[in-house]
Design an enzyme around this catalytic site. Sequence first.
Site, PDB file in Angstrom:
ATOM      1  N   ASP A   1      -0.005  14.128 -18.025  1.00  0.00           N
ATOM      2  CA  ASP A   1      -1.040  14.724 -17.989  1.00  0.00           C
ATOM      3  C   ASP A   1      -2.450  14.159 -17.370  1.00  0.00           C
ATOM      4  OD1 ASP A   1      -1.180  13.306 -20.273  1.00  0.00           O
ATOM      5  OD2 ASP A   1      -1.178  14.875 -21.457  1.00  0.00           O
TER       6      ASP A   1
ATOM      7  N   ASN B   1      -2.127  18.352 -34.169  1.00  0.00           N
ATOM      8  CA  ASN B   1      -1.833  19.725 -34.018  1.00  0.00           C
ATOM      9  C   ASN B   1      -0.308  20.371 -33.338  1.00  0.00           C
ATOM     10  OD1 ASN B   1      -2.077  19.426 -31.205  1.00  0.00           O
ATOM     11  ND2 ASN B   1      -4.091  20.706 -31.216  1.00  0.00           N
TER      12      ASN B   1
ATOM     13  N   HIS C   1       0.582  19.302 -30.405  1.00  0.00           N
ATOM     14  CA  HIS C   1       0.804  19.371 -29.034  1.00  0.00           C
ATOM     15  C   HIS C   1       1.838  18.194 -28.380  1.00  0.00           C
ATOM     16  CE1 HIS C   1      -2.941  16.922 -28.045  1.00  0.00           C
ATOM     17  NE2 HIS C   1      -2.175  16.205 -28.133  1.00  0.00           N
TER      18      HIS C   1
ATOM     19  N   GLU D   1      -1.274  22.737 -25.847  1.00  0.00           N
ATOM     20  CA  GLU D   1      -1.810  23.082 -27.023  1.00  0.00           C
ATOM     21  C   GLU D   1      -1.117  24.281 -27.631  1.00  0.00           C
ATOM     22  OE1 GLU D   1      -3.644  20.902 -27.826  1.00  0.00           O
ATOM     23  OE2 GLU D   1      -5.442  20.370 -26.788  1.00  0.00           O
TER      24      GLU D   1
HETATM   25  P1  PGA Z   1      -2.304   9.603 -29.701  1.00  0.00           P
HETATM   26  O1  PGA Z   1      -2.108  10.860 -28.769  1.00  0.00           O
HETATM   27  O2  PGA Z   1      -1.019   8.582 -29.000  1.00  0.00           O
HETATM   28  O3  PGA Z   1      -3.457   8.854 -29.139  1.00  0.00           O
HETATM   29  O4  PGA Z   1      -2.303   9.756 -30.924  1.00  0.00           O
HETATM   30  C1  PGA Z   1      -1.023  11.635 -28.853  1.00  0.00           C
HETATM   31  C2  PGA Z   1      -1.149  12.848 -28.293  1.00  0.00           C
HETATM   32  O5  PGA Z   1      -2.244  13.556 -28.387  1.00  0.00           O
HETATM   33  O6  PGA Z   1      -0.165  13.479 -27.865  1.00  0.00           O
END
Ligand code: PGA
Length: 248
Positions: free
Chosen positions: A67, A136, A138, A143
């Site tokens: 992404d 959450n 994702h 999302e």
């Molecule tokens: P993080 O994010 O590795 O910074 O915890 C993971 C994500 O949101 O997919």
Amino acid sequence: MKIFREKDYDAMSRRAAQVIAAEITHNPACVLGLATGSTPEGAYKYLVDWYKKGCLSFQEVLTVNLDEYVGLSPEHEQSYRYFMQSNLFDHVDILPDFTTVPDGLAADLNVECAQYDDYIRSQGYAALQLLGIGRNGHIGFNEPGDCFIKETHVVDLAENTIDANARFFASRDDVPKQAISMGIGAIMNAKKVLLCASGEEKAEAIYNTVCGPITPKCPGSILQLHPNVVLVADEAALSKLTAAGVAV
Ligand code: PGA
């Protein structure tokens, strides 16, 4: 799903790096699907270290990233292209043309998304797709919602994702509100998925991903349908699973 239960963030990072290094060693010209965020940083450090020690080469590896924020240039310190350069690409022998991150500045974002899918398909999809997970649930920036979105798409970031990512920006208002995300289709077409998680704040998302209902309300839960998922997580991230008596 194969689960590696590691003591802490460092052990999780080392194990994740081992899985990635094994893939490259078996298949030096593999396609790696890569991720950004706090979770994979430590694994990238191990990979850079092993490269510097002569144990690993990225010379034939081709990468596609999950992404990118809409509106951030590759030079912006919070762009995911910048993250990849500074955490991995600038420190190993990967060929610049063999690395691809969605273009968050594309004039036509829908064309960019369609071309991104075409490109991943033309490369035969990832041999290994690295994933973190959001609180959450994702994966990438897919999302929670009412359906799984198959294709690469422009996504409106969830409010709790903006909250979670505000720590990287001067203020919450500076966090981009949209991103381009690889869709569930390309993730599920990867031959192997390496899902990593650290910390208690991920425990619920990991629980729902591993043994909750398969639902777009928790995008990670789709991985229950993938035949080759390796979950590397620390004890804190697995705590809800272990409390529920799930053998890990
Ligand atoms: P993080 O994010 O590795 O910074 O915890 C993971 C994500 O949101 O997919």
